[in-house]
Design a protein around this motif. Structure first.
Motif, PDB file in Angstrom:
ATOM      1  N   VAL A 118      21.941   0.422  -3.580  1.00 31.19           N
ATOM      2  CA  VAL A 118      21.499   0.489  -2.185  1.00 31.19           C
ATOM      3  C   VAL A 118      20.816  -0.812  -1.778  1.00 31.19           C
ATOM      4  O   VAL A 118      21.073  -1.362  -0.696  1.00 31.19           O
ATOM      5  N   ILE A 119      19.949  -1.307  -2.651  1.00 27.65           N
ATOM      6  CA  ILE A 119      19.222  -2.539  -2.335  1.00 27.65           C
ATOM      7  C   ILE A 119      20.184  -3.699  -2.144  1.00 27.65           C
ATOM      8  O   ILE A 119      20.014  -4.530  -1.243  1.00 27.65           O
ATOM      9  N   ILE A 120      21.222  -3.761  -2.979  1.00 35.56           N
ATOM     10  CA  ILE A 120      22.174  -4.868  -2.882  1.00 35.56           C
ATOM     11  C   ILE A 120      23.050  -4.748  -1.647  1.00 35.56           C
ATOM     12  O   ILE A 120      23.251  -5.713  -0.905  1.00 35.56           O
ATOM     13  N   THR A 121      23.588  -3.560  -1.412  1.00 33.39           N
ATOM     14  CA  THR A 121      24.533  -3.389  -0.303  1.00 33.39           C
ATOM     15  C   THR A 121      23.826  -3.365   1.051  1.00 33.39           C
ATOM     16  O   THR A 121      24.281  -3.997   2.009  1.00 33.39           O
ATOM     17  N   VAL A 122      22.719  -2.644   1.131  1.00 36.03           N
ATOM     18  CA  VAL A 122      22.003  -2.538   2.403  1.00 36.03           C
ATOM     19  C   VAL A 122      21.145  -3.769   2.647  1.00 36.03           C
ATOM     20  O   VAL A 122      21.069  -4.283   3.767  1.00 36.03           O
ATOM     21  N   GLY A 123      20.504  -4.248   1.569  1.00 39.13           N
ATOM     22  CA  GLY A 123      19.613  -5.396   1.728  1.00 39.13           C
ATOM     23  C   GLY A 123      20.326  -6.688   2.041  1.00 39.13           C
ATOM     24  O   GLY A 123      19.768  -7.577   2.671  1.00 39.13           O
ATOM     25  N   ASN A 124      21.570  -6.827   1.580  1.00 36.86           N
ATOM     26  CA  ASN A 124      22.363  -8.030   1.854  1.00 36.86           C
ATOM     27  C   ASN A 124      21.562  -9.299   1.537  1.00 36.86           C
ATOM     28  O   ASN A 124      21.287 -10.110   2.411  1.00 36.86           O
ATOM     29  N   PRO A 125      21.165  -9.480   0.270  1.00 35.02           N
ATOM     30  CA  PRO A 125      20.306 -10.629  -0.077  1.00 35.02           C
ATOM     31  C   PRO A 125      20.989 -11.974   0.131  1.00 35.02           C
ATOM     32  O   PRO A 125      22.189 -12.121  -0.105  1.00 35.02           O
ATOM     33  N   ASP A 256      17.934  -3.361  11.458  1.00 36.84           N
ATOM     34  CA  ASP A 256      16.834  -2.479  11.879  1.00 36.84           C
ATOM     35  C   ASP A 256      16.895  -1.111  11.224  1.00 36.84           C
ATOM     36  O   ASP A 256      15.865  -0.508  10.914  1.00 36.84           O
ATOM     37  N   SER A 257      18.093  -0.596  11.008  1.00 38.04           N
ATOM     38  CA  SER A 257      18.232   0.751  10.449  1.00 38.04           C
ATOM     39  C   SER A 257      18.237   0.765   8.927  1.00 38.04           C
ATOM     40  O   SER A 257      18.218   1.840   8.324  1.00 38.04           O
ATOM     41  N   GLY A 258      18.270  -0.415   8.309  1.00 40.24           N
ATOM     42  CA  GLY A 258      18.389  -0.472   6.861  1.00 40.24           C
ATOM     43  C   GLY A 258      17.085  -0.513   6.109  1.00 40.24           C
ATOM     44  O   GLY A 258      17.057  -0.241   4.899  1.00 40.24           O
ATOM     45  N   TRP A 259      15.994  -0.816   6.781  1.00 40.30           N
ATOM     46  CA  TRP A 259      14.719  -0.941   6.087  1.00 40.30           C
ATOM     47  C   TRP A 259      14.268   0.389   5.485  1.00 40.30           C
ATOM     48  O   TRP A 259      13.676   0.431   4.405  1.00 40.30           O
ATOM     49  N   LEU A 262      15.961   0.885   2.240  1.00 38.58           N
ATOM     50  CA  LEU A 262      15.392   0.013   1.211  1.00 38.58           C
ATOM     51  C   LEU A 262      14.084   0.576   0.668  1.00 38.58           C
ATOM     52  O   LEU A 262      13.836   0.542  -0.541  1.00 38.58           O
ATOM     53  N   VAL A 263      13.248   1.088   1.546  1.00 40.34           N
ATOM     54  CA  VAL A 263      11.974   1.672   1.113  1.00 40.34           C
ATOM     55  C   VAL A 263      12.226   2.883   0.220  1.00 40.34           C
ATOM     56  O   VAL A 263      11.581   3.057  -0.826  1.00 40.34           O
ATOM     57  N   VAL A 264      13.181   3.731   0.612  1.00 41.65           N
ATOM     58  CA  VAL A 264      13.512   4.907  -0.192  1.00 41.65           C
ATOM     59  C   VAL A 264      14.049   4.481  -1.556  1.00 41.65           C
ATOM     60  O   VAL A 264      13.681   5.054  -2.596  1.00 41.65           O
ATOM     61  N   ALA A 265      14.941   3.478  -1.572  1.00 44.73           N
ATOM     62  CA  ALA A 265      15.514   2.998  -2.830  1.00 44.73           C
ATOM     63  C   ALA A 265      14.430   2.448  -3.750  1.00 44.73           C
ATOM     64  O   ALA A 265      14.438   2.708  -4.964  1.00 44.73           O
ATOM     65  N   ALA A 266      13.480   1.697  -3.188  1.00 49.22           N
ATOM     66  CA  ALA A 266      12.386   1.162  -4.000  1.00 49.22           C
ATOM     67  C   ALA A 266      11.535   2.287  -4.576  1.00 49.22           C
ATOM     68  O   ALA A 266      11.110   2.238  -5.735  1.00 49.22           O
ATOM     69  N   ALA A 267      11.300   3.340  -3.768  1.00 51.65           N
ATOM     70  CA  ALA A 267      10.520   4.476  -4.251  1.00 51.65           C
ATOM     71  C   ALA A 267      11.250   5.195  -5.380  1.00 51.65           C
ATOM     72  O   ALA A 267      10.627   5.621  -6.367  1.00 51.65           O
ATOM     73  N   VAL A 268      12.558   5.334  -5.257  1.00 47.96           N
ATOM     74  CA  VAL A 268      13.343   5.983  -6.304  1.00 47.96           C
ATOM     75  C   VAL A 268      13.254   5.193  -7.600  1.00 47.96           C
ATOM     76  O   VAL A 268      13.152   5.766  -8.689  1.00 47.96           O
ATOM     77  N   MET A 269      13.291   3.865  -7.514  1.00 49.39           N
ATOM     78  CA  MET A 269      13.173   3.028  -8.706  1.00 49.39           C
ATOM     79  C   MET A 269      11.860   3.304  -9.437  1.00 49.39           C
ATOM     80  O   MET A 269      11.830   3.454 -10.658  1.00 49.39           O
ATOM     81  N   VAL A 270      10.781   3.382  -8.685  1.00 46.75           N
ATOM     82  CA  VAL A 270       9.470   3.608  -9.292  1.00 46.75           C
ATOM     83  C   VAL A 270       9.392   5.004  -9.908  1.00 46.75           C
ATOM     84  O   VAL A 270       8.919   5.186 -11.042  1.00 46.75           O
ATOM     85  N   VAL A 271       9.861   6.016  -9.171  1.00 50.27           N
ATOM     86  CA  VAL A 271       9.799   7.396  -9.652  1.00 50.27           C
ATOM     87  C   VAL A 271      10.657   7.572 -10.904  1.00 50.27           C
ATOM     88  O   VAL A 271      10.254   8.242 -11.868  1.00 50.27           O
ATOM     89  N   ALA A 272      11.859   6.980 -10.904  1.00 45.11           N
ATOM     90  CA  ALA A 272      12.743   7.101 -12.061  1.00 45.11           C
ATOM     91  C   ALA A 272      12.124   6.457 -13.291  1.00 45.11           C
ATOM     92  O   ALA A 272      12.206   6.998 -14.404  1.00 45.11           O
TER      93      ALA A 272
END
Length: 286
Positions: A118-125, A256-259, A262-272
């Motif tokens: 999600v971070i890679i596809t949505v974040g588009n670094p 605008d709709s992707g942030w 990203l926040v959810v994906a980051a939270a999942v990383m921490v919880v996992a």
């Protein structure tokens, strides 16, 4: 094939070799001595251990692939993909220990990998600079070093999964710094050997690599792979990504709709990560 696509493939290949090297290192660190042995005693025993050097050679291949990926893609992209090393490490470690990966371990590991996607596809670094001025690095050291010293001191006094997590944070953070410095070193390769040898990043890069390796072994000795590796796996890309943005000027472009995603994906990383470490604690108590 685009440079970013090649960087992604190289990063995934690096994740495989890093995972195999981590499993070998963890098993040798667990067998090298007792938990009450000093860090110096552990380090000396590992340096005489042939199996540990095999793991180091495997890891070196992973680092070379990582460096090649960083030469083509952004730190944000490469380090996010390296999180998938956990997916390779879990079955390798289970095979070496003659057991099966539990269903919960797979669920959390897959969620971890999905959050990376999600971070890679949505974040588009996007890529930034390859190097940063020493003034910027001075600020980084002033902020990061005290945190690492506190974690290292607390980890040395703790036991089991807690120690593995704290020492893993130190190792992961150092490897995150290592990744950013690697991009600077790789950027000088086209200027010739003397340009590389004259680069300040090269010498700091070597010191950070030694520190990252040392605390990795200390973390591996403190607990099993499901406590130490998830922590390192998350700490490295988080630190590298923050430095990529702050130091190298990289950026995410989720729209605008992707942030929110990203926040959810980051939270999942921490919880996992926390779930995998908690599972290790329960296994230790049992």
């Amino acid at each position: 094939m685009a440079r970013a696509d090649i960087a992604a493939l190289l990063a995934l290949a690096a994740a495989v070799f890093v995972a195999a090297g981590d499993v070998l290192h963890q098993r040798r660190a667990q067998q090298a001595g007792e938990h009450h042995d000093s860090y110096l005693t552990l380090a000396l025993r590992l340096l005489r251990d042939r199996g540990w050097w095999v793991g180091s050679a495997v890891s070196a291949v992973g680092f070379a692939l990582q460096a090649a990926a960083l030469g083509l893609g952004s730190v944000l992209l490469v380090q996010a993909l390296l999180v998938t090393a956990l997916l390779f490490a879990l079955p390798l470690n289970a095979w070496a220990a003659h057991r099966r990966v539990s269903r919960s371990e797979w669920v959390w590991a897959v969620l971890l990998a999905a959050s990376v996607a999600v971070i890679i596809t949505v974040g588009n670094p996007t890529a930034g600079h390859a190097r940063a001025p020493w003034e910027t690095w001075t600020v980084v050291v002033a902020v990061l070093l005290p945190v690492l010293l506190v974690c290292a001191a607390a980890g040395s006094r703790a036991d089991g999964p807690v120690a593995a997590v704290l020492l893993g944070l130190v190792s992961g953070a150092l490897w995150g710094v290592f990744a950013v410095l690697t991009k600077g070193v790789v950027s000088r390769l086209g200027d010739g050997l003397w340009a590389v040898l004259g680069s300040p990043e090269l010498y700091v890069w070597a010191v950070v690599a030694v520190g990252g390796t040392a605390y990795q072994q200390f973390s591996f000795r403190a607990g099993s792979l499901t406590a130490s590796l998830p922590t390192m796996t998350i700490a490295e890309p988080v630190v590298a990504s923050v430095l990529g943005v702050v130091v190298l000027g990289e950026s995410l472009r989720p729209g605008d709709s992707g942030w929110f995603a990203l926040v959810v994906a980051a939270a999942v990383m921490v919880v996992a990560t926390a779930a995998l470490a908690r599972g290790e604690a329960a296994d230790s108590d049992g």
